[in-house]
Design a protein around this motif. Structure first.
Motif, PDB file in Angstrom:
ATOM      1  N   MET A 118      51.419  44.076  44.363  1.00  0.00           N
ATOM      2  CA  MET A 118      50.788  44.143  43.049  1.00  0.00           C
ATOM      3  C   MET A 118      51.393  43.080  42.137  1.00  0.00           C
ATOM      4  N   PHE A 157      41.260  47.376  33.444  1.00  0.00           N
ATOM      5  CA  PHE A 157      40.898  46.663  34.672  1.00  0.00           C
ATOM      6  C   PHE A 157      42.122  46.407  35.543  1.00  0.00           C
ATOM      7  N   SER A 207      43.933  49.706  36.780  1.00  0.00           N
ATOM      8  CA  SER A 207      43.144  50.431  37.784  1.00  0.00           C
ATOM      9  C   SER A 207      43.350  49.847  39.171  1.00  0.00           C
ATOM     10  N   ARG A 208      43.798  48.580  39.227  1.00  0.00           N
ATOM     11  CA  ARG A 208      44.063  47.919  40.505  1.00  0.00           C
ATOM     12  C   ARG A 208      45.549  47.934  40.865  1.00  0.00           C
ATOM     13  N   HIS A 249      48.046  46.702  39.018  1.00  0.00           N
ATOM     14  CA  HIS A 249      48.816  45.599  38.455  1.00  0.00           C
ATOM     15  C   HIS A 249      49.484  46.035  37.147  1.00  0.00           C
ATOM     16  N   GLU A 304      39.496  38.313  38.541  1.00  0.00           N
ATOM     17  CA  GLU A 304      38.771  38.965  39.632  1.00  0.00           C
ATOM     18  C   GLU A 304      38.720  38.056  40.856  1.00  0.00           C
ATOM     19  N   PHE A 326      42.423  37.708  42.419  1.00  0.00           N
ATOM     20  CA  PHE A 326      42.921  38.883  43.138  1.00  0.00           C
ATOM     21  C   PHE A 326      42.093  39.196  44.380  1.00  0.00           C
ATOM     22  N   ASP A 327      40.814  38.831  44.366  1.00  0.00           N
ATOM     23  CA  ASP A 327      39.940  39.125  45.502  1.00  0.00           C
ATOM     24  C   ASP A 327      39.862  37.980  46.505  1.00  0.00           C
TER      25      ASP A 327
END
Length: 391
Positions: free
Chosen positions: A1, A63, A66-67, A69, A354, A357-358
């Motif tokens: 993370m 945002f 929720s991931r 981080h 986004e 991270f993706d």
């Protein structure tokens, strides 16, 4: 993370807003050149709200958390032991704004062992030492075009404000006066004047398009000449350099990035070649002009006025000499941070995160440095050796 360190400006002096002057924003889906506006897969804020201050957090907290981080938001970025310096040591991502820049110097980049991504929420990444970012493999990205039109509108406003002597006239009203002669003794019409832009990129061309209806004579200089169709449409006169252009102009607006080729471009020597009574507008970067040279030009009458919203350092100290020089129309660095612009650059910042991270490629137009070299927009906008004293 990942740990994301976000440096934003302070909340309003009377607290974070509970209500706003307007209920919403016009929807902007694309820009004049066809580039699509920022489009993240989710939106964690209300468009039209204050996002660029500490409590606004660019709408990122839900945002990121929720991931899994971590988000650290601060406005404390100066001096020994600042929150920025303490948190930077193990940060993976740094987000900053050109209006309240956290200067990522070579020393800071070297100290930030985990740093892999530096994002500018807005446009203009000269607060990052790009040469150091290249050396250390740090990707630098910005939300290109997100606030270009915002800045162009500010340039037009400041041009008219100086030429028409708006600021002193408004002061007469605030002070309870009514002496018309005091107001008009330095007031002229813009119509018929020669206006030139140093750089005709997204902001420069937007300024030219917005000033054309005022029946002015338009000039520009840029490293790349515009297509002949645009020159003919707007009646543009091209000049090979700023030195070639400025003697012909009544108004000069600076819309170039700061790098080694533009730093202190407007020095005593260049200013001396301008018409007596020229107006100079600078919403680009403060160090494109020489600070003392501008003061002297205003005091001598070489310049009839100077306006802009870029300073060095930022924020400008209370005793900064530009605050008290004659015939200026300076504002804090606000031209690209309207609530309209904030919605776009906050969305673009999330879009960049986004993608990062993706494992999806960041838009080419957002890239400044990638893969150990200038990339995307950076390859077109910055010199080979991009570091300057401001970064």
């Amino acid at each position: 993370m990942a740990k994301v360190l976000c440096v934003l400006y302070d909340d309003p002096t009377d607290g974070y807003p509970t209500a706003y002057a307007r209920d919403g924003l016009p929807r902007i889906e694309s820009y004049p050149d066809g580039q699509s506006a920022p489009a993240s897969r989710g939106v964690g804020f209300t468009p039209g709200h204050l996002l660029g201050s500490v409590s606004g957090e660019l709408g990122l907290r839900a945002f990121l958390e929720s991931r899994g981080h971590t988000l650290v938001v601060t406005s404390d970025k100066e001096g020994d032991g600042s929150v920025f310096d303490r948190e930077l040591v193990d940060a993976d991502v740094v987000i900053s704004q050109p209006f309240w820049p956290a200067y990522l110097t070579a020393e800071r980049i070297t100290a930030a062992k985990n740093l892999k991504l530096a994002v500018t929420a807005g446009i203009g990444s000269d607060h990052v030492d790009l040469e150091a970012a290249i050396t250390h493999g740090v990707t630098v990205a910005e939300v290109t075009y997100s606030n270009s039109i915002s800045v162009a509108e500010h340039v037009v406003m400041m041009t008219l404000s100086l030429v028409r002597n708006y600021f002193p006239s408004h002061r007469v009203v605030l002070d309870g006066g009514w002496n018309v002669a005091d107001c008009v003794a330095r007031s002229y019409d813009l119509e018929g004047m020669h206006v030139g832009t140093v750089a005709a990129g997204r902001i420069g061309i937007a300024v030219l398009r917005r000033l054309a209806p005022f029946d002015v004579k338009l000039h520009y200089t840029d490293r790349r000449r515009l297509p002949s169709a645009i020159e003919e449409e707007l009646g543009l006169v091209f000049h090979e350099s700023a030195a070639d252009m400025v003697p012909h102009c009544d108004v000069v607006t600076i819309n170039a990035p700061l790098h080694t080729e533009t730093e202190h471009l407007f020095d005593e020597k260049l200013l001396a070649t301008m018409k007596r009574g020229t107006y100079l507008i600078n919403t680009a970067r403060a160090k494109i002009v020489d600070q003392e040279a501008v003061q002297h030009a205003l005091e001598s009458g070489r310049l009839a006025g100077y306006a802009g919203d870029v300073w060095y350092p930022q924020p400008a100290p209370a005793d900064h000499p530009w605050r008290s020089m004659p015939h200026h129309g300076m504002t804090p660095h606000i031209s690209g941070s309207s609530l309209s612009a904030q919605a776009r650059y906050a969305t673009g910042t999330r879009e960049i995160l986004e993608s990062w991270f993706d494992g999806i490629p960041i838009r080419d137009e957002y890239l400044i440095v990638a893969g150990g070299a200038l990339a995307g927009t950076g390859a077109h906008s910055y010199a080979v050796n991009p570091a300057t004293a401001e970064s």
